[in-house]
Design an enzyme around this catalytic site. Sequence first.
Site, PDB file in Angstrom:
ATOM      1  N   HIS A   6       0.673  -1.267  -0.157  1.00 46.99           N
ATOM      2  CA  HIS A   6      -0.013   0.266   0.068  1.00 46.99           C
ATOM      3  C   HIS A   6       0.754   1.254   0.004  1.00 46.99           C
ATOM      4  O   HIS A   6       1.563   1.411   0.897  1.00 46.99           O
ATOM      5  CB  HIS A   6      -0.951   0.075   1.221  1.00 46.99           C
ATOM      6  CG  HIS A   6      -1.752   1.338   1.443  1.00 46.99           C
ATOM      7  ND1 HIS A   6      -1.966   2.090   2.580  1.00 46.99           N
ATOM      8  CD2 HIS A   6      -2.736   1.590   0.537  1.00 46.99           C
ATOM      9  CE1 HIS A   6      -2.821   2.969   2.416  1.00 46.99           C
ATOM     10  NE2 HIS A   6      -3.305   2.560   1.338  1.00 46.99           N
ATOM     11  N   HIS A  48      -0.504  10.697  -2.290  1.00 41.32           N
ATOM     12  CA  HIS A  48      -1.700  10.414  -1.895  1.00 41.32           C
ATOM     13  C   HIS A  48      -2.456  11.940  -1.567  1.00 41.32           C
ATOM     14  O   HIS A  48      -3.662  11.770  -1.638  1.00 41.32           O
ATOM     15  CB  HIS A  48      -1.462   9.892  -0.453  1.00 41.32           C
ATOM     16  CG  HIS A  48      -2.827   9.586   0.385  1.00 41.32           C
ATOM     17  ND1 HIS A  48      -3.545  10.352   1.191  1.00 41.32           N
ATOM     18  CD2 HIS A  48      -3.632   8.504   0.113  1.00 41.32           C
ATOM     19  CE1 HIS A  48      -4.660   9.701   1.632  1.00 41.32           C
ATOM     20  NE2 HIS A  48      -4.598   8.535   0.710  1.00 41.32           N
TER      21      HIS A  48
END
Length: 242
Positions: A6, A48
């Site tokens: 991730h 992100h």
Amino acid sequence: MQIIAHRGASGTAPENTFAAFHRAWELGADGIETDIHLSADGVPICIHDAELKRLTGVRARVDSLTLAELKQLDVGRWKGEHFAGERIPTLEEVLKTVPFGKTLLIEVKDVPPRKLSPSLAPVLKRHSELLATRRVLFMSFFPDLLWEMQSSFPDLTQLLLAEKLSRLPAKIPQRLPCDALPVHGIGFSHKLEIPAATTDALLAAGSILAVWTENDPDRKSTWIDREFDYLITDHPERFVIP
Ligand code: G3P
Ligand code: CA
């Protein structure tokens, strides 16, 4: 079940950097996940947050700076001095480094849909072989982005991300993708209590199943038993069998 790092191996390296992606491959992950925003000049980049503050200390939005300006910023130091000098990778730079047989999950963040296709098209065209072999999957929380991606790139494999069960259709379609849902599968939050009837119906529809962000290795067998295809974790070292 594939083990996907991730934001790269972000438990032990700065998220969405080459340090994290390389560590994921060294640890034996089957794939990596990354998040996409667009720079002011329309280049898809791996980061992100929409804001730069958390990772760089700079008070600015990602989409207010050009790629050249973003490349000046350090996105490694916040995780430790020995990671200083890490730069924001472009999606294309990452695509070029995915080893043969490995997977890249691309999560498109809240990019304006009309800007998405023109920015991604040249990149995806140059790497069309990865799309055709399902080594690159797209994911999003935003149905309008999934529709936009499907109409521009019909060969793309896509997952809808669900942080709540209410994000799923009231009745699971008999087959995915379908007119109501332009995706091949669902990516569930690990926090959800997913009824067996839901996963059974999805599996019957040919759905891909993914779970994020599972960091507890004791839960691995649960996801395998439930026929999940991808487990997305910050700590691939806890899940990969050496
Ligand atoms: O893989 C899906 C997951 O990454 C979504 O959450 O906030 O980590 O991008 P987030
Ligand atoms: Ca993500």
